[in-house]
Motif scaffolding. Structure first.
Motif, PDB file in Angstrom:
ATOM      1  N   GLY A  13     -26.814 -41.870  -1.289  1.00 32.05           N
ATOM      2  CA  GLY A  13     -26.294 -40.512  -1.387  1.00 32.05           C
ATOM      3  C   GLY A  13     -24.988 -40.457  -2.161  1.00 32.05           C
ATOM      4  N   ILE A  14     -24.103 -41.418  -1.913  1.00 37.38           N
ATOM      5  CA  ILE A  14     -22.833 -41.487  -2.649  1.00 37.38           C
ATOM      6  C   ILE A  14     -23.103 -41.750  -4.132  1.00 37.38           C
ATOM      7  CG2 ILE A  14     -20.690 -42.805  -2.925  1.00 37.38           C
ATOM      8  CD1 ILE A  14     -20.782 -43.273   0.137  1.00 37.38           C
ATOM      9  N   TYR A  15     -24.025 -42.675  -4.399  1.00 39.37           N
ATOM     10  CA  TYR A  15     -24.376 -43.017  -5.782  1.00 39.37           C
ATOM     11  C   TYR A  15     -24.932 -41.799  -6.531  1.00 39.37           C
ATOM     12  CZ  TYR A  15     -27.177 -44.942  -9.617  1.00 39.37           C
ATOM     13  OH  TYR A  15     -27.757 -45.195 -10.840  1.00 39.37           O
ATOM     14  N   LYS A  16     -25.764 -40.997  -5.844  1.00 41.39           N
ATOM     15  CA  LYS A  16     -26.384 -39.829  -6.479  1.00 41.39           C
ATOM     16  C   LYS A  16     -25.491 -38.587  -6.401  1.00 41.39           C
ATOM     17  CE  LYS A  16     -30.089 -39.735  -7.874  1.00 41.39           C
ATOM     18  NZ  LYS A  16     -30.647 -39.992  -9.218  1.00 41.39           N
ATOM     19  N   LYS A  17     -24.267 -38.771  -5.836  1.00 40.69           N
ATOM     20  CA  LYS A  17     -23.342 -37.645  -5.641  1.00 40.69           C
ATOM     21  C   LYS A  17     -23.979 -36.533  -4.797  1.00 40.69           C
ATOM     22  CE  LYS A  17     -20.503 -38.438  -9.736  1.00 40.69           C
ATOM     23  NZ  LYS A  17     -20.968 -39.807  -9.956  1.00 40.69           N
ATOM     24  N   ASN A  18     -24.724 -36.953  -3.791  1.00 40.45           N
ATOM     25  CA  ASN A  18     -25.370 -36.026  -2.872  1.00 40.45           C
ATOM     26  C   ASN A  18     -25.422 -36.676  -1.492  1.00 40.45           C
ATOM     27  OD1 ASN A  18     -26.820 -33.882  -1.777  1.00 40.45           O
ATOM     28  ND2 ASN A  18     -28.797 -34.694  -2.436  1.00 40.45           N
ATOM     29  N   ASP A  19     -24.231 -36.876  -0.926  1.00 42.00           N
ATOM     30  CA  ASP A  19     -24.119 -37.560   0.359  1.00 42.00           C
ATOM     31  C   ASP A  19     -24.550 -36.615   1.476  1.00 42.00           C
ATOM     32  OD1 ASP A  19     -23.527 -39.138   2.503  1.00 42.00           O
ATOM     33  OD2 ASP A  19     -21.357 -39.133   2.210  1.00 42.00           O
ATOM     34  N   THR A  20     -25.673 -36.924   2.113  1.00 43.47           N
ATOM     35  CA  THR A  20     -26.214 -36.067   3.177  1.00 43.47           C
ATOM     36  C   THR A  20     -25.876 -36.607   4.569  1.00 43.47           C
ATOM     37  OG1 THR A  20     -28.319 -37.268   3.206  1.00 43.47           O
ATOM     38  CG2 THR A  20     -28.136 -35.392   1.695  1.00 43.47           C
ATOM     39  N   ALA A  21     -25.049 -37.642   4.632  1.00 36.82           N
ATOM     40  CA  ALA A  21     -24.794 -38.298   5.917  1.00 36.82           C
ATOM     41  C   ALA A  21     -23.300 -38.467   6.170  1.00 36.82           C
ATOM     42  CB  ALA A  21     -25.501 -39.656   5.949  1.00 36.82           C
ATOM     43  N   PRO A  22     -22.592 -37.389   6.520  1.00 36.25           N
ATOM     44  CA  PRO A  22     -21.170 -37.529   6.891  1.00 36.25           C
ATOM     45  C   PRO A  22     -21.020 -38.555   8.005  1.00 36.25           C
ATOM     46  CG  PRO A  22     -21.795 -35.208   6.751  1.00 36.25           C
ATOM     47  CD  PRO A  22     -23.056 -35.990   6.648  1.00 36.25           C
ATOM     48  N   LEU A  23     -20.008 -39.388   7.911  1.00 37.40           N
ATOM     49  CA  LEU A  23     -19.869 -40.497   8.852  1.00 37.40           C
ATOM     50  C   LEU A  23     -19.784 -40.024  10.298  1.00 37.40           C
ATOM     51  CD1 LEU A  23     -17.439 -42.914   6.956  1.00 37.40           C
ATOM     52  CD2 LEU A  23     -19.835 -43.337   7.563  1.00 37.40           C
ATOM     53  N   ILE A  24     -19.022 -38.967  10.549  1.00 42.84           N
ATOM     54  CA  ILE A  24     -18.816 -38.546  11.938  1.00 42.84           C
ATOM     55  C   ILE A  24     -20.105 -38.005  12.542  1.00 42.84           C
ATOM     56  CG2 ILE A  24     -18.045 -36.154  11.590  1.00 42.84           C
ATOM     57  CD1 ILE A  24     -15.607 -37.614  13.555  1.00 42.84           C
ATOM     58  N   ASP A  25     -20.910 -37.331  11.714  1.00 47.49           N
ATOM     59  CA  ASP A  25     -22.210 -36.854  12.169  1.00 47.49           C
ATOM     60  C   ASP A  25     -23.125 -38.035  12.487  1.00 47.49           C
ATOM     61  OD1 ASP A  25     -24.362 -34.556  12.233  1.00 47.49           O
ATOM     62  OD2 ASP A  25     -25.222 -36.131  10.978  1.00 47.49           O
ATOM     63  N   SER A  26     -23.082 -39.049  11.641  1.00 44.51           N
ATOM     64  CA  SER A  26     -23.910 -40.238  11.869  1.00 44.51           C
ATOM     65  C   SER A  26     -23.498 -40.978  13.128  1.00 44.51           C
ATOM     66  CB  SER A  26     -23.830 -41.169  10.653  1.00 44.51           C
ATOM     67  OG  SER A  26     -24.362 -40.544   9.505  1.00 44.51           O
ATOM     68  N   VAL A  27     -22.201 -41.049  13.384  1.00 44.20           N
ATOM     69  CA  VAL A  27     -21.718 -41.695  14.619  1.00 44.20           C
ATOM     70  C   VAL A  27     -22.270 -40.967  15.836  1.00 44.20           C
ATOM     71  CG1 VAL A  27     -19.681 -42.115  16.045  1.00 44.20           C
ATOM     72  CG2 VAL A  27     -19.634 -42.683  13.616  1.00 44.20           C
ATOM     73  N   TYR A  50     -38.990 -40.209   7.792  1.00 43.82           N
ATOM     74  CA  TYR A  50     -39.073 -38.916   7.102  1.00 43.82           C
ATOM     75  C   TYR A  50     -37.900 -37.978   7.411  1.00 43.82           C
ATOM     76  CZ  TYR A  50     -41.887 -37.657  11.356  1.00 43.82           C
ATOM     77  OH  TYR A  50     -42.367 -37.452  12.625  1.00 43.82           O
ATOM     78  N   HIS A  51     -36.876 -38.473   8.080  1.00 45.37           N
ATOM     79  CA  HIS A  51     -35.668 -37.668   8.298  1.00 45.37           C
ATOM     80  C   HIS A  51     -34.696 -37.901   7.131  1.00 45.37           C
ATOM     81  CE1 HIS A  51     -37.321 -37.711  12.395  1.00 45.37           C
ATOM     82  NE2 HIS A  51     -36.587 -36.629  12.628  1.00 45.37           N
ATOM     83  N   THR A  52     -35.021 -37.377   5.984  1.00 40.93           N
ATOM     84  CA  THR A  52     -34.140 -37.546   4.819  1.00 40.93           C
ATOM     85  C   THR A  52     -34.350 -36.416   3.818  1.00 40.93           C
ATOM     86  OG1 THR A  52     -33.465 -39.051   3.041  1.00 40.93           O
ATOM     87  CG2 THR A  52     -35.814 -39.023   3.606  1.00 40.93           C
ATOM     88  N   LYS A  53     -33.276 -36.082   3.102  1.00 39.88           N
ATOM     89  CA  LYS A  53     -33.350 -35.064   2.053  1.00 39.88           C
ATOM     90  C   LYS A  53     -33.581 -35.686   0.681  1.00 39.88           C
ATOM     91  CE  LYS A  53     -30.344 -31.615   2.328  1.00 39.88           C
ATOM     92  NZ  LYS A  53     -29.037 -30.913   2.474  1.00 39.88           N
ATOM     93  N   HIS A  54     -33.522 -37.011   0.602  1.00 43.64           N
ATOM     94  CA  HIS A  54     -33.587 -37.672  -0.689  1.00 43.64           C
ATOM     95  C   HIS A  54     -35.012 -37.863  -1.211  1.00 43.64           C
ATOM     96  CE1 HIS A  54     -29.326 -38.324  -0.824  1.00 43.64           C
ATOM     97  NE2 HIS A  54     -29.330 -38.981   0.319  1.00 43.64           N
ATOM     98  N   ILE A  55     -35.998 -37.784  -0.337  1.00 45.88           N
ATOM     99  CA  ILE A  55     -37.388 -37.914  -0.761  1.00 45.88           C
ATOM    100  C   ILE A  55     -37.980 -36.512  -0.875  1.00 45.88           C
ATOM    101  CG2 ILE A  55     -39.684 -38.824  -0.212  1.00 45.88           C
ATOM    102  CD1 ILE A  55     -38.294 -41.041   1.386  1.00 45.88           C
ATOM    103  N   LYS A  56     -38.417 -36.160  -2.068  1.00 45.40           N
ATOM    104  CA  LYS A  56     -38.962 -34.818  -2.302  1.00 45.40           C
ATOM    105  C   LYS A  56     -40.447 -34.808  -1.922  1.00 45.40           C
ATOM    106  CE  LYS A  56     -34.859 -33.928  -3.668  1.00 45.40           C
ATOM    107  NZ  LYS A  56     -33.934 -33.313  -2.707  1.00 45.40           N
ATOM    108  N   LYS A  57     -41.202 -33.848  -2.412  1.00 43.54           N
ATOM    109  CA  LYS A  57     -42.619 -33.756  -2.068  1.00 43.54           C
ATOM    110  C   LYS A  57     -43.382 -34.960  -2.625  1.00 43.54           C
ATOM    111  CE  LYS A  57     -42.762 -28.790  -1.339  1.00 43.54           C
ATOM    112  NZ  LYS A  57     -43.462 -27.507  -1.597  1.00 43.54           N
TER     113      LYS A  57
END
Length: 423
Positions: free
Chosen positions: A26-40, A168-175
């Protein structure tokens, strides 16, 4: 209990590595969908659920083993066929128990935790309940029981079925093309987690998507309606233990306050979110009306708090791994005391993540609990036999953790609040 603990020791690092890979990608693609505090918070929720399961803190009114003994027409061996049947029946069971959890008020309490993240990432898959203390849906496994699928096969297939829902809990994989017609994909599950009116209570399937198509709950992800995630009555906390009982607390309050006995009794079985007449005005609760106009919870945190929270959850995973790997050695009733310490630990540092003024109290309570355990047993549940200086290391860590909590509550939070007032 012990066997499931061993499985989790293998599964946990795999999940953790995949969560880290998603974060880096996500960081590499400039689309980080996983804020650290949410992940914790999400990982912490997974820990509470796994501790509950490993300690056997749930009750089944009708066991699958009993069903097999009473109604089996055949008795299959533990072979490829019986595993395939078990997987298929468990998926049918999963669809209906999942769907009912969305549709019935008192059942929603155990499932709200899974939807409570306002992000959508691999970590949020770990948001699993501790409030599901009673299993009501064993009867949905009747097709497997009729065929005499062994209980051992069901016991092995159930966690496998659960683990296969992680990816399948991810925004990075499209249809995913033709796979969309067979399996639950990230696109399908993004719809399920969304609070957009177009998407609410859709796509309950867990592995095979055809259950939704068969029973009329399927919804495709629309290109012009980006999914917005969370729950319509936002949790507004990182504390997974509190999230687990928020809806139940509201139901109890509403049942107590309801003037009609009919409402007191039926509120539990009404559609999810139902409240007695005029209660939204008399006893309002925070509810998202426009999904595109609300502020996500807890987005303003110091880097110090975020990194400390990450360190805390990683250290907690070490404590949990020792518990799972040594259940037999620790024994009864000590495993329940250990489990209590883990829950207090998570409650303490997640209260700190919420910037609660009581966080230092909970950290002090954890500290006192640990002192009591070591003083009484002279050891941390046998850890000294593996690592001679374990007592000193644990006490040093807990002392440091307590003073860090005091620092955040008395200095860091107040400094941040003053800066916000003057900005």
């Amino acid at each position: 209990m012990e066997e499931y603990g061993k499985i989790l020791i293998i599964a946990t690092p795999v999940f953790l590595v995949l969560i880290i890979i998603e974060k880096i990608y996500g960081i590499y693609k400039k689309n980080d969908t996983a804020p650290l505090i949410d992940s914790v918070s999400s990982i912490s929720s997974g820990i509470t659920n796994s501790v509950k399961d490993v300690l056997g803190l749930s009750l089944t009114f009708i066991s699958y083993e009993w069903l097999v003994s009473k109604i089996a027409l055949y008795h299959l061996e533990a072979n490829v066929l019986s595993y395939c049947i078990a997987f298929f029946v468990i998926d049918f069971y999963g669809y209906w128990s999942h769907r009912l959890a969305h549709q019935i008020n008192f059942l929603w309490n155990k499932h709200a935790i899974h939807h409570s993240s306002e992000e959508f990432n691999l970590a949020c898959a770990l948001r699993q309940p501790i409030a599901s203390l009673v299993n009501l849906f064993t009867f949905l496994l009747i097709p497997a029981a009729l065929l005499g699928v062994p209980a051992t096969v069901i016991a092995i297939t159930l966690p496998l079925h659960l683990f296969l829902q992680f990816w399948y809990h991810t925004k990075h994989i499209k249809k995913m093309g033709f796979i969309e017609h067979i399996l639950v994909t990230p696109s399908h599950h993004r719809v399920h987690h969304a609070i957009n009116p177009e998407y609410l209570d859709k796509n309950h399937s867990q592995i095979f998507i055809f259950w939704d198509k068969l029973f009329g709950t399927f919804q495709e992800e629309l290109d012009n309606v980006p999914p917005v995630f969370g729950i319509t009555r936002p949790a507004n906390t990182w504390n997974p233990i509190r999230i687990n009982f928020q809806h139940l607390t509201l139901l109890i309050k509403d049942a107590w306050r309801a003037p009609k006995w009919k409402d007191k009794l039926t509120i539990w079985f009404k559609p999810t979110g139902w409240r007695p007449e005029n209660f939204e005005e008399l006893f309002p609760v925070n509810k998202i009306e426009n999904v595109f106009e609300f502020e996500k919870y807890g987005t303003q945190n110091s880097q110090k708090l975020i990194y400390w929270s990450v360190a805390q959850v990683l250290l907690t995973l070490l404590f949990v791994t020792y518990l799972f790997d040594n259940i037999a050695k620790i024994g009864l009733p000590n495993i329940f005391l250990y489990g209590f310490f883990i829950l207090v630990t998570i409650y303490s540092y997640s209260e700190l993540m919420d910037k609660s003024k009581y966080a230092a109290f909970w950290e002090g309570f954890r500290f006192v609990t640990a002192i009591g355990i070591i003083s009484y047993y002279g050891d941390w549940f046998g850890l000294n036999t593996i690592f001679p200086f374990a007592n000193y290391v644990i006490m040093a860590y807990l002392t440091f953790s307590f003073f860090v909590s005091v620092y955040f509550v008395s200095v860091d939070f107040k400094t941040a609040q003053n800066q916000l007032i003057h900005s």
